[in-house]
Design a protein around this motif. Sequence first.
Motif, PDB file in Angstrom:
ATOM      1  N   ILE A  55       0.852  -1.185   0.000  1.00 50.70           N
ATOM      2  CA  ILE A  55       0.000   0.000   0.000  1.00 50.70           C
ATOM      3  C   ILE A  55       0.889   1.235   0.000  1.00 50.70           C
ATOM      4  O   ILE A  55       1.816   1.349   0.801  1.00 50.70           O
ATOM      5  CB  ILE A  55      -0.934   0.003   1.226  1.00 50.70           C
ATOM      6  CG1 ILE A  55      -1.854  -1.213   1.154  1.00 50.70           C
ATOM      7  CG2 ILE A  55      -1.729   1.301   1.297  1.00 50.70           C
ATOM      8  CD1 ILE A  55      -2.676  -1.450   2.373  1.00 50.70           C
ATOM      9  N   ARG A  56       0.575   2.158  -0.899  1.00 47.81           N
ATOM     10  CA  ARG A  56       1.363   3.384  -1.045  1.00 47.81           C
ATOM     11  C   ARG A  56       0.508   4.590  -0.658  1.00 47.81           C
ATOM     12  O   ARG A  56      -0.572   4.802  -1.196  1.00 47.81           O
ATOM     13  CB  ARG A  56       1.846   3.537  -2.484  1.00 47.81           C
ATOM     14  CG  ARG A  56       2.654   4.807  -2.743  1.00 47.81           C
ATOM     15  CD  ARG A  56       3.105   4.869  -4.197  1.00 47.81           C
ATOM     16  NE  ARG A  56       3.936   3.725  -4.529  1.00 47.81           N
ATOM     17  CZ  ARG A  56       5.265   3.706  -4.418  1.00 47.81           C
ATOM     18  NH1 ARG A  56       5.921   4.776  -4.007  1.00 47.81           N
ATOM     19  NH2 ARG A  56       5.949   2.628  -4.734  1.00 47.81           N
ATOM     20  N   VAL A  74       5.858  -0.713  11.916  1.00 51.60           N
ATOM     21  CA  VAL A  74       6.299  -2.049  11.547  1.00 51.60           C
ATOM     22  C   VAL A  74       6.047  -3.015  12.702  1.00 51.60           C
ATOM     23  O   VAL A  74       6.366  -2.727  13.858  1.00 51.60           O
ATOM     24  CB  VAL A  74       7.788  -2.049  11.142  1.00 51.60           C
ATOM     25  CG1 VAL A  74       8.281  -3.463  10.871  1.00 51.60           C
ATOM     26  CG2 VAL A  74       7.996  -1.159   9.934  1.00 51.60           C
ATOM     27  N   GLY A  75       5.433  -4.150  12.376  1.00 54.31           N
ATOM     28  CA  GLY A  75       5.137  -5.171  13.384  1.00 54.31           C
ATOM     29  C   GLY A  75       3.775  -5.019  14.027  1.00 54.31           C
ATOM     30  O   GLY A  75       3.347  -5.900  14.774  1.00 54.31           O
ATOM     31  N   SER A  91       6.766  -4.248   6.765  1.00 52.45           N
ATOM     32  CA  SER A  91       7.824  -3.272   6.501  1.00 52.45           C
ATOM     33  C   SER A  91       7.207  -1.961   6.042  1.00 52.45           C
ATOM     34  O   SER A  91       6.048  -1.916   5.631  1.00 52.45           O
ATOM     35  CB  SER A  91       8.806  -3.790   5.439  1.00 52.45           C
ATOM     36  OG  SER A  91       8.164  -3.876   4.181  1.00 52.45           O
ATOM     37  N   MET A  92       8.023  -0.905   6.142  1.00 52.10           N
ATOM     38  CA  MET A  92       7.606   0.407   5.675  1.00 52.10           C
ATOM     39  C   MET A  92       8.830   1.128   5.136  1.00 52.10           C
ATOM     40  O   MET A  92       9.892   1.102   5.762  1.00 52.10           O
ATOM     41  CB  MET A  92       6.993   1.222   6.804  1.00 52.10           C
ATOM     42  CG  MET A  92       6.418   2.538   6.307  1.00 52.10           C
ATOM     43  SD  MET A  92       6.391   3.839   7.538  1.00 52.10           S
ATOM     44  CE  MET A  92       8.092   4.253   7.669  1.00 52.10           C
ATOM     45  N   LEU A 119       4.876   6.979   1.404  1.00 52.59           N
ATOM     46  CA  LEU A 119       5.039   5.949   2.428  1.00 52.59           C
ATOM     47  C   LEU A 119       4.563   4.638   1.813  1.00 52.59           C
ATOM     48  O   LEU A 119       3.440   4.554   1.314  1.00 52.59           O
ATOM     49  CB  LEU A 119       4.207   6.267   3.668  1.00 52.59           C
ATOM     50  CG  LEU A 119       4.453   7.615   4.332  1.00 52.59           C
ATOM     51  CD1 LEU A 119       3.480   7.827   5.481  1.00 52.59           C
ATOM     52  CD2 LEU A 119       5.881   7.700   4.824  1.00 52.59           C
ATOM     53  N   VAL A 120       5.418   3.625   1.834  1.00 52.89           N
ATOM     54  CA  VAL A 120       5.077   2.342   1.231  1.00 52.89           C
ATOM     55  C   VAL A 120       5.072   1.281   2.327  1.00 52.89           C
ATOM     56  O   VAL A 120       6.096   1.017   2.956  1.00 52.89           O
ATOM     57  CB  VAL A 120       6.078   1.967   0.109  1.00 52.89           C
ATOM     58  CG1 VAL A 120       5.676   0.649  -0.538  1.00 52.89           C
ATOM     59  CG2 VAL A 120       6.160   3.076  -0.927  1.00 52.89           C
ATOM     60  N   PHE A 121       3.884   0.698   2.562  1.00 51.24           N
ATOM     61  CA  PHE A 121       3.694  -0.309   3.602  1.00 51.24           C
ATOM     62  C   PHE A 121       3.503  -1.680   2.966  1.00 51.24           C
ATOM     63  O   PHE A 121       2.762  -1.816   1.989  1.00 51.24           O
ATOM     64  CB  PHE A 121       2.442   0.002   4.434  1.00 51.24           C
ATOM     65  CG  PHE A 121       2.529   1.278   5.212  1.00 51.24           C
ATOM     66  CD1 PHE A 121       3.019   1.288   6.502  1.00 51.24           C
ATOM     67  CD2 PHE A 121       2.101   2.476   4.654  1.00 51.24           C
ATOM     68  CE1 PHE A 121       3.086   2.465   7.226  1.00 51.24           C
ATOM     69  CE2 PHE A 121       2.159   3.659   5.368  1.00 51.24           C
ATOM     70  CZ  PHE A 121       2.659   3.649   6.661  1.00 51.24           C
TER      71      PHE A 121
END
Length: 168
Positions: A55-56, A74-75, A91-92, A119-121
């Motif tokens: 997801i961006r 994260v987590g 991750s991000m 932001l990329v998740f």
Amino acid sequence: MKLINEKGKLFGLINIVDLLVLVAAVAVVAGVGYKLFAPKIAEVASPQVGMTTVIRVRGATPFLVSEVERNSQVGKKLVSGNAYVDATIESMTIEDYVQQVTTADGRIVDALDSTKRDLVFTIKTTVPKDTPAPKIGTQEVRAGRTFILKTNDFETTGNIDSVDIADE
């Protein structure tokens, strides 16, 4: 034999009001049982496979970027409504925000925004194998759709870049 006798009993066995109360009670118990156990039964009936979703959040403001740097997501497990779902942010990354602008001579070129970032998740979860509509919580997951990314202390909206559902 009469359908309802002079005492108001159906077939001479049970009072009609008592029968209606009994039917209503059974319906309530069946409804509660379905709400509690139907998702668990569906999970047992259908094998689960892993799903990775990217997801961006395009053009995140400096405030939002500094917040995720300060308070890493994260987590953390995702939230749907007011309950946790079986999905975790793995991750991000923070990437440059590229947008198209028109130059003075009319050309369209890519330009880096000096303040905003992407932001990329990456989110991992499981879904039923061969599902036609993969979901995280109540949200359908398909590339190109918007997605509300929500944890217990963070919420924003992004676009789904990719969805990868494992074969086995």
